[in-house]
Design a protein around this motif. Structure first.
Motif, PDB file in Angstrom:
ATOM      1  N   SER A  34       0.467   3.782   1.704  1.00  0.00           N
ATOM      2  CA  SER A  34       0.566   4.268   3.095  1.00  0.00           C
ATOM      3  C   SER A  34       1.985   3.631   3.821  1.00  0.00           C
ATOM      4  O   SER A  34       2.557   4.425   4.548  1.00  0.00           O
TER       5      SER A  34
ATOM      6  N   HIS B 217      -0.265  -4.650   5.607  1.00  0.00           N
ATOM      7  CA  HIS B 217      -1.457  -4.701   6.359  1.00  0.00           C
ATOM      8  C   HIS B 217      -2.867  -4.814   5.499  1.00  0.00           C
ATOM      9  O   HIS B 217      -3.856  -4.804   5.961  1.00  0.00           O
TER      10      HIS B 217
ATOM     11  N   ARG C  11      -2.457  -2.857  -8.123  1.00  0.00           N
ATOM     12  CA  ARG C  11      -1.934  -3.285  -7.022  1.00  0.00           C
ATOM     13  C   ARG C  11      -0.346  -4.461  -6.853  1.00  0.00           C
ATOM     14  O   ARG C  11      -0.724  -5.236  -7.583  1.00  0.00           O
TER      15      ARG C  11
ATOM     16  N   ASP D 215      -7.934  -3.763   2.091  1.00  0.00           N
ATOM     17  CA  ASP D 215      -7.557  -2.240   2.227  1.00  0.00           C
ATOM     18  C   ASP D 215      -7.910  -1.659   0.927  1.00  0.00           C
ATOM     19  O   ASP D 215      -8.970  -0.807   0.874  1.00  0.00           O
TER      20      ASP D 215
ATOM     21  N   CYS E 151       0.898  -1.117   0.257  1.00  0.00           N
ATOM     22  CA  CYS E 151      -0.077   0.115  -0.018  1.00  0.00           C
ATOM     23  C   CYS E 151       0.935   1.313  -0.007  1.00  0.00           C
ATOM     24  O   CYS E 151       2.010   1.140   0.548  1.00  0.00           O
TER      25      CYS E 151
HETATM   26 ZN    ZN Z   1      -3.316   0.650   3.044  1.00  0.00          ZN
END
Ligand code: ZN
Ligand code: NAD
Ligand code: ZN
Length: 350
Positions: free
Chosen positions: A40, A63, A343, A157, A38
């Protein structure tokens, strides 16, 4: 076993050898089938610092995870060894009102959670490893038929976060409405598909990268727009002059927030999901009347069940590039350069 660990803020993670986790009562160990990379995580490696959140390194990244039940702690009766599962990532106290509703993102007793405001890959060990310890069986959702762990991992997510942000605005997304998606990466390409699968609104996608706009069209976007001085007029025209009933900002910098508010319709929603660090000045005349501005964090466990259903039925398809665990850092570098489509998913077992 091998694990990709963030050892301190503002550093690259390292692949190290750690002990395989063992489940205590109520806990479950998952054999990781896929762990999504991700954006993040890039914020964690580059920008986060001590005191910013209620947890910190060292921990194993990853995550958004799915895999197979590997070992059950005493007392776990509702799962079977070998069963494919998705991991619900935000881990709250489990007993406050929000947690009881499955909204563990907004746990009201964070001191009763394993780490306040985090979860596996966010303060506790995540899925960029061969095995992952999940502290309670309630965080595992059996995968519906037709969904494998590599496809399921990003749904936890990159799928769940836009789903939550879209679902809360469903009532505004009538067939004559317009939704604008800013940033068509991991979250955004699923956001476009979730809008198409769950609403009849016109979907306008915005991205700086031409490849991302091509992906948006492949995902069903009706109109694609490059940011720049013509963007506001193009988006207004696509919405028949009305503006956007929902703007989903998956970037969140000053420029995208300014674009979002410039194209929002009166009574619309401007929902900020990206951690771009931008700010949006609000005054009586700077925002169309009754526009609601909000941030959202991840999503609820019941919503994850709904997203998995969308994936299993082929209504939402994740564009995945897989990487072995030893090449996880390559995946992040490609993500950072804007060189990925959809992704990246780390697959630790061959
Ligand atoms: Zn994330
Ligand atoms: P990503 O890198 O896969 O996608 C970001 C996309 O935005 C890319 O396609 C990029 O080209 C595009 N972009 C960058 N700058 C732009 C600009 N100025 N205008 C238009 N498009 C632009 O990232 P991701 O994994 O999808 O994550 C997106 C953001 O959401 C990140 O900031 C991430 O940290 C955040 N995030 C938030 C939550 C939450 O719960 N709020 C959950 C997951 C991720
Ligand atoms: Zn709670």
């Amino acid at each position: 076993m091998r694990a990709l660990r963030l050892l301190e803020w503002r550093s690259d993670p390292v692949l190290v050898e750690v002990e395989e986790p063992r489940p205590s009562p109520g806990q479950v160990v998952v054999r990781i089938g896929g762990a999504g990379a991700c954006h993040s995580d890039l914020h964690l490696m580059r920008e986060f610092q001590a005191g910013q959140v209620g947890w910190g390194p060292p921990f194993t990244l990853g995550h958004e995870n799915a895999g197979w039940v590997h070992a059950l702690g005493p007392g776990v009766a509702e799962l079977e060894i070998g069963q494919p599962v998705a991991v619900y990532g935000p881990w709250g106290c489990g007993t406050c009102q929000r947690c009881r509703l499955g909204i563990e993102t907004y746990c009201e007793n964070p001191r009763g959670a394993p780490v306040p405001g985090g979860g596996g890959g966010l303060g506790l060990d995540g899925g960029m490893a061969e095995y992952m310890l999940v502290p309670a069986a309630r965080h595992l959702l059996p995968l519906p038929d037709g969904l494998d762990p590599v496809a399921a991992a990003p749904l936890t997510d990159a799928g769940l976060t836009p789903y939550h942000a879209i679902r809360r605005s469903w009532a505004k997304l009538s067939p004559d409405a317009t939704a604008v998606v800013i940033g068509v990466g991991g979250l955004g390409h699923l956001g476009v598909q979730i809008l198409k699968a769950t609403t009849a609104a016109r979907v306008v996608a915005v991205d700086t990268r031409p490849e991302a706009l091509a992906l948006a069209r492949a995902c069903g976007a009706d109109v694609t727009v490059s940011p720049g001085h013509a963007a506001v007029a193009e988006i207004r025209e696509a919405s028949r002059g009305r503006g956007a009933d929902l703007v989903l900002d998956f970037v969140g910098n000053d420029a995208t927030l300014a674009l979002g508010v410039a194209v929002a319709r009166t009574m619309g929603d401007l929902t900020v999901v990206g951690l771009g660090g931008g700010t949006l000045p609000i005054s009586f005349f700077s925002v169309p009347y009754e526009v609601s501005v909000q941030t959202t964090y991840w999503g609820s466990r019941p919503e994850l069940a709904e997203v998995l259903e969308l994936g299993a039925r082929g209504l939402v398809r994740v564009r995945v590039t897989t990487f072995p665990l030893e090449r996880a850092m390559d995946a992040y570098r490609q993500l950072e350069r804007g060189g990925l489509e959809g992704r990246a998913v780390i697959v630790p077992h061959g």
